[in-house]
Design a protein around this motif. Structure first.
Motif, PDB file in Angstrom:
ATOM      1  N   LYS A  79      15.594  14.443 -31.393  1.00 48.10           N
ATOM      2  CA  LYS A  79      16.820  13.698 -31.150  1.00 48.10           C
ATOM      3  C   LYS A  79      16.960  12.610 -32.207  1.00 48.10           C
ATOM      4  O   LYS A  79      15.976  12.132 -32.757  1.00 48.10           O
ATOM      5  CB  LYS A  79      16.812  13.085 -29.750  1.00 48.10           C
ATOM      6  N   GLY A  80      18.191  12.203 -32.448  1.00 50.50           N
ATOM      7  CA  GLY A  80      18.395  11.162 -33.440  1.00 50.50           C
ATOM      8  C   GLY A  80      19.701  10.425 -33.225  1.00 50.50           C
ATOM      9  O   GLY A  80      20.452  10.677 -32.278  1.00 50.50           O
ATOM     10  N   GLU A  81      19.965   9.541 -34.170  1.00 51.65           N
ATOM     11  CA  GLU A  81      21.208   8.776 -34.172  1.00 51.65           C
ATOM     12  C   GLU A  81      22.261   9.525 -34.976  1.00 51.65           C
ATOM     13  O   GLU A  81      21.938  10.187 -35.962  1.00 51.65           O
ATOM     14  CB  GLU A  81      20.953   7.408 -34.807  1.00 51.65           C
ATOM     15  N   MET A  82      23.506   9.440 -34.564  1.00 49.37           N
ATOM     16  CA  MET A  82      24.602  10.023 -35.334  1.00 49.37           C
ATOM     17  C   MET A  82      24.853   9.131 -36.550  1.00 49.37           C
ATOM     18  O   MET A  82      25.285   7.993 -36.417  1.00 49.37           O
ATOM     19  CB  MET A  82      25.848  10.136 -34.457  1.00 49.37           C
ATOM     20  N   ILE A  83      24.550   9.656 -37.743  1.00 49.57           N
ATOM     21  CA  ILE A  83      24.630   8.844 -38.958  1.00 49.57           C
ATOM     22  C   ILE A  83      26.071   8.677 -39.410  1.00 49.57           C
ATOM     23  O   ILE A  83      26.469   7.625 -39.918  1.00 49.57           O
ATOM     24  CB  ILE A  83      23.779   9.497 -40.073  1.00 49.57           C
ATOM     25  N   GLY A  84      26.873   9.728 -39.255  1.00 45.97           N
ATOM     26  CA  GLY A  84      28.263   9.668 -39.692  1.00 45.97           C
ATOM     27  C   GLY A  84      28.421  10.119 -41.129  1.00 45.97           C
ATOM     28  O   GLY A  84      27.557  10.793 -41.698  1.00 45.97           O
ATOM     29  N   GLY A  85      29.531   9.758 -41.735  1.00 46.27           N
ATOM     30  CA  GLY A  85      29.787  10.166 -43.114  1.00 46.27           C
ATOM     31  C   GLY A  85      29.874  11.673 -43.262  1.00 46.27           C
ATOM     32  O   GLY A  85      30.424  12.360 -42.386  1.00 46.27           O
ATOM     33  N   TRP A  86      29.301  12.180 -44.334  1.00 45.66           N
ATOM     34  CA  TRP A  86      29.404  13.625 -44.604  1.00 45.66           C
ATOM     35  C   TRP A  86      28.675  14.474 -43.567  1.00 45.66           C
ATOM     36  O   TRP A  86      28.963  15.662 -43.442  1.00 45.66           O
ATOM     37  CB  TRP A  86      28.895  13.942 -46.007  1.00 45.66           C
ATOM     38  N   ARG A  90      20.705   9.357 -29.608  1.00 43.35           N
ATOM     39  CA  ARG A  90      20.177   7.997 -29.686  1.00 43.35           C
ATOM     40  C   ARG A  90      21.309   7.021 -30.011  1.00 43.35           C
ATOM     41  O   ARG A  90      22.031   7.220 -30.984  1.00 43.35           O
ATOM     42  CB  ARG A  90      19.086   7.906 -30.755  1.00 43.35           C
ATOM     43  N   THR A  91      21.426   5.982 -29.224  1.00 46.91           N
ATOM     44  CA  THR A  91      22.443   4.968 -29.488  1.00 46.91           C
ATOM     45  C   THR A  91      21.925   3.989 -30.545  1.00 46.91           C
ATOM     46  O   THR A  91      20.718   3.910 -30.812  1.00 46.91           O
ATOM     47  CB  THR A  91      22.785   4.178 -28.216  1.00 46.91           C
ATOM     48  N   ARG A  92      22.821   3.227 -31.123  1.00 48.96           N
ATOM     49  CA  ARG A  92      22.421   2.260 -32.146  1.00 48.96           C
ATOM     50  C   ARG A  92      21.512   1.166 -31.569  1.00 48.96           C
ATOM     51  O   ARG A  92      20.752   0.531 -32.309  1.00 48.96           O
ATOM     52  CB  ARG A  92      23.661   1.634 -32.792  1.00 48.96           C
ATOM     53  N   ALA A  93      21.582   0.950 -30.275  1.00 56.30           N
ATOM     54  CA  ALA A  93      20.750  -0.085 -29.657  1.00 56.30           C
ATOM     55  C   ALA A  93      19.336   0.403 -29.363  1.00 56.30           C
ATOM     56  O   ALA A  93      18.457  -0.393 -29.038  1.00 56.30           O
ATOM     57  CB  ALA A  93      21.401  -0.563 -28.360  1.00 56.30           C
ATOM     58  N   PHE A  94      19.105   1.711 -29.492  1.00 57.14           N
ATOM     59  CA  PHE A  94      17.774   2.240 -29.168  1.00 57.14           C
ATOM     60  C   PHE A  94      16.759   1.711 -30.182  1.00 57.14           C
ATOM     61  O   PHE A  94      17.064   1.605 -31.373  1.00 57.14           O
ATOM     62  CB  PHE A  94      17.793   3.772 -29.180  1.00 57.14           C
ATOM     63  N   PRO A  95      15.521   1.397 -29.749  1.00 59.06           N
ATOM     64  CA  PRO A  95      14.548   0.796 -30.660  1.00 59.06           C
ATOM     65  C   PRO A  95      14.195   1.632 -31.887  1.00 59.06           C
ATOM     66  O   PRO A  95      13.859   1.084 -32.921  1.00 59.06           O
ATOM     67  CB  PRO A  95      13.314   0.613 -29.766  1.00 59.06           C
ATOM     68  N   TYR A  96      14.235   2.961 -31.779  1.00 51.73           N
ATOM     69  CA  TYR A  96      13.947   3.801 -32.946  1.00 51.73           C
ATOM     70  C   TYR A  96      14.979   4.913 -32.995  1.00 51.73           C
ATOM     71  O   TYR A  96      15.416   5.401 -31.963  1.00 51.73           O
ATOM     72  CB  TYR A  96      12.522   4.368 -32.880  1.00 51.73           C
ATOM     73  N   SER A 118      13.304  -9.353 -31.637  1.00 53.42           N
ATOM     74  CA  SER A 118      13.851 -10.346 -32.555  1.00 53.42           C
ATOM     75  C   SER A 118      15.319 -10.585 -32.233  1.00 53.42           C
ATOM     76  O   SER A 118      16.096  -9.640 -32.084  1.00 53.42           O
ATOM     77  CB  SER A 118      13.716  -9.853 -34.002  1.00 53.42           C
ATOM     78  N   GLU A 119      15.699 -11.842 -32.146  1.00 57.66           N
ATOM     79  CA  GLU A 119      17.088 -12.157 -31.850  1.00 57.66           C
ATOM     80  C   GLU A 119      18.014 -11.838 -33.023  1.00 57.66           C
ATOM     81  O   GLU A 119      19.226 -11.716 -32.851  1.00 57.66           O
ATOM     82  CB  GLU A 119      17.214 -13.631 -31.459  1.00 57.66           C
ATOM     83  N   THR A 120      17.452 -11.710 -34.226  1.00 65.01           N
ATOM     84  CA  THR A 120      18.292 -11.387 -35.387  1.00 65.01           C
ATOM     85  C   THR A 120      18.846  -9.967 -35.288  1.00 65.01           C
ATOM     86  O   THR A 120      19.935  -9.686 -35.788  1.00 65.01           O
ATOM     87  CB  THR A 120      17.491 -11.518 -36.689  1.00 65.01           C
ATOM     88  N   MET A 121      18.121  -9.063 -34.639  1.00 63.14           N
ATOM     89  CA  MET A 121      18.569  -7.676 -34.512  1.00 63.14           C
ATOM     90  C   MET A 121      19.485  -7.488 -33.299  1.00 63.14           C
ATOM     91  O   MET A 121      20.279  -6.560 -33.266  1.00 63.14           O
ATOM     92  CB  MET A 121      17.371  -6.732 -34.385  1.00 63.14           C
ATOM     93  N   GLY A 122      19.332  -8.320 -32.299  1.00 56.12           N
ATOM     94  CA  GLY A 122      20.158  -8.191 -31.117  1.00 56.12           C
ATOM     95  C   GLY A 122      19.632  -7.202 -30.100  1.00 56.12           C
ATOM     96  O   GLY A 122      20.193  -7.040 -29.025  1.00 56.12           O
ATOM     97  N   HIS A 123      18.535  -6.511 -30.454  1.00 56.96           N
ATOM     98  CA  HIS A 123      17.915  -5.569 -29.526  1.00 56.96           C
ATOM     99  C   HIS A 123      16.475  -5.322 -29.974  1.00 56.96           C
ATOM    100  O   HIS A 123      16.078  -5.706 -31.082  1.00 56.96           O
ATOM    101  CB  HIS A 123      18.700  -4.247 -29.468  1.00 56.96           C
ATOM    102  N   ALA A 124      15.708  -4.691 -29.120  1.00 59.22           N
ATOM    103  CA  ALA A 124      14.312  -4.402 -29.446  1.00 59.22           C
ATOM    104  C   ALA A 124      14.226  -3.396 -30.590  1.00 59.22           C
ATOM    105  O   ALA A 124      15.104  -2.554 -30.766  1.00 59.22           O
ATOM    106  CB  ALA A 124      13.592  -3.858 -28.218  1.00 59.22           C
TER     107      ALA A 124
END
Length: 327
Positions: free
Chosen positions: A153-160, A231-237, A265-271
């Motif tokens: 499973k993975g994140e949808m990267i988009g683009g081409w 995988r959503t963008r908020a998922f840790p990996y 880290s609070e800079t990332m907004g998620h784990a």
């Protein structure tokens, strides 16, 4: 010391960055150029590492380069590989090898006719836990394998990746080929039947973001794979690779991305998961360069790339026909 002269063609695929980093760590490699019509995409690397830039990849092929790594859009793999072979350059091509049987066969044929190596980029073969699992299965320690349950499973990267004409499809072709290459390699048995279903569950895009692929092998093994961009963008990996190999006398469970530290880290907004495990891309590059230097056949051939991709293509045929298809 003789250095292998390597060039990179296109940074359209994200793996190009890790391949470059692996090449730069080697004393026996000279990175002679990066070719990409999109200069902005590669500007950070040509500036940081003072690497010559080529707007036209043909100019790179006309240089003294010994081998090229192709990380373009899937639809351009065949064109670029064939051109490289005709210039007598060895090729490491990103997966999937191609997006049709005919073009993949042509790639393999032209490389052989011109006496150059064609390696398919399947770095997962170098994962130590996968290598050990293959050895255990080969020794019969868990009996006869009857089934496999896998996820990629993975994140949808988009683009081409979302443009079928350039990608060849969505999550099914993107994530099926890796696992099927591992199973082809572990079992040494051809796939004989494929049944698949796909849908758009997570994203409003042209290609599928969810796929279930079922494969029967000549040796009797049945494999089920979740190949999705779930995988959503908020998922840790952003991705996973798991396999449960079920034998008559035992089970082997593999979770490659379990080698992580949890970062908050609070800079990332998620784990975030900070991966500390084995660098499979580096091991792939090391093997490719070693094979070229020692003038021995590459470990993962164009035929291997073909044999995994035809399973993904059969999955699309099954989805279209709504029934199992034979290979």
């Amino acid at each position: 010391m003789h250095k292998v002269k390597v060039g990179l063609i296109s940074f359209a695929h994200l793996h190009a960055v890790s391949y470059l980093q692996a090449l730069l760590k080697r004393q026996d490699v000279e990175v002679v150029g990066i070719a990409d019509e999109d200069r902005e995409r590669v500007e950070p690397y040509i500036q940081t590492y003072s690497i010559p830039y080529y707007a036209d990849y043909h100019d790179l092929l006309n240089s003294s380069v010994d081998a090229v790594i192709i990380s373009s859009e899937n639809s351009r793999h065949a064109e670029m590989t064939i051109q490289a072979a005709q210039h007598r350059k060895h090729v490491l091509c990103e997966k999937p090898l191609g997006i049709s049987k005919d073009e993949m066969q042509r790639m393999i044929t032209v490389c052989k006719e011109n006496g150059v190596q064609l390696m398919t980029s399947f770095p997962n073969r170098y994962i130590p836990m996968v290598v050990q699992a293959k050895d255990v299965i080969s020794r019969g320690e868990i009996g006869r394998i009857v089934a496999v349950k896998a996820t990629n499973k993975g994140e949808m990267i988009g683009g081409w990746f979302n443009d079928r004409t350039r990608s060849g499809g969505g999550s099914v072709i993107d994530h099926t080929v890796h696992v099927m290459d591992l199973l082809n390699w572990i079992f040494g048995s051809p796939a004989v039947e494929v049944y698949a279903e796909a849908s758009n569950i997570f994203h409003d895009i042209e290609v599928e973001d969810t796929g279930m692929v079922h494969v029967k092998y000549a040796n009797g093994v049945i494999a089920a794979l979740d190949a999705s961009w779930s995988r959503t963008r908020a998922f840790p990996y952003k991705r996973d690779l798991t396999m449960e190999l079920i034998g008559t006398e035992g089970v082997i469970s593999i979770d490659y991305f379990a080698q992580i530290n949890e970062v908050y880290s609070e800079t990332m907004g998620h784990a975030e998961w900070s991966y500390w495990g084995d660098d499979k891309d580096q091991m792939l590059i090391e093997d490719f360069i070693t094979c070229l230097k020692e003038k021995r056949p590459v470990s993962i051939t164009g035929e291997d790339g073909y044999n995994s991709t035809i399973i993904a293509l059969a999955a699309y045929e099954s989805i279209r026909l709504k029934r199992p298809v034979n290979l």
